[in-house]
Design a protein around this motif. Structure first.
Motif: not given
Length: 92
Positions: A43-52, A54-70
């Motif tokens: 759970t790590t963070w006192k504010d569960a909203g921190a997961w939101g 992090m999930l947005v950051d994960i989506a951005r990283h995924a988009s960059k990874a897919y961009a590197s594949e064209g």
């Protein structure tokens, strides 16, 4: 030979895991095509909203990874958003 065998499909930890003594793993997800994902998390963070954030950051990283594949990173983000919204409606 002794101890638990390492899964060959396991990702390597990012550099911060080695360089920052306070770094900790907060999420691990395993997937098999056609099956639900399995995960462990802290759970790590006192504010569960921190997961939101992090999930947005994960989506951005995924988009960059897919961009590197064209793929168009904006289309990737749109597809992630589309399926997350669809899945969110099914959970209620």
């Amino acid at each position: 030979m002794f101890g638990k065998a390492t899964n060959q499909n396991q990702l390597q930890p990012p550099p911060i895991a080695e360089s920052e003594p306070q770094a900790m793993e907060v999420l691990r997800v395993w997937a098999v095509p056609g099956s639900p994902q399995q995960l462990t998390l802290r759970t790590t963070w006192k504010d569960a909203g921190a997961w939101g954030l992090m999930l947005v950051d994960i989506a951005r990283h995924a988009s960059k990874a897919y961009a590197s594949e064209g793929q168009d990173p904006n289309a990737v983000i749109a597809r992630i958003r589309e399926l997350s919204m669809r899945n969110g409606r099914n959970d209620h």
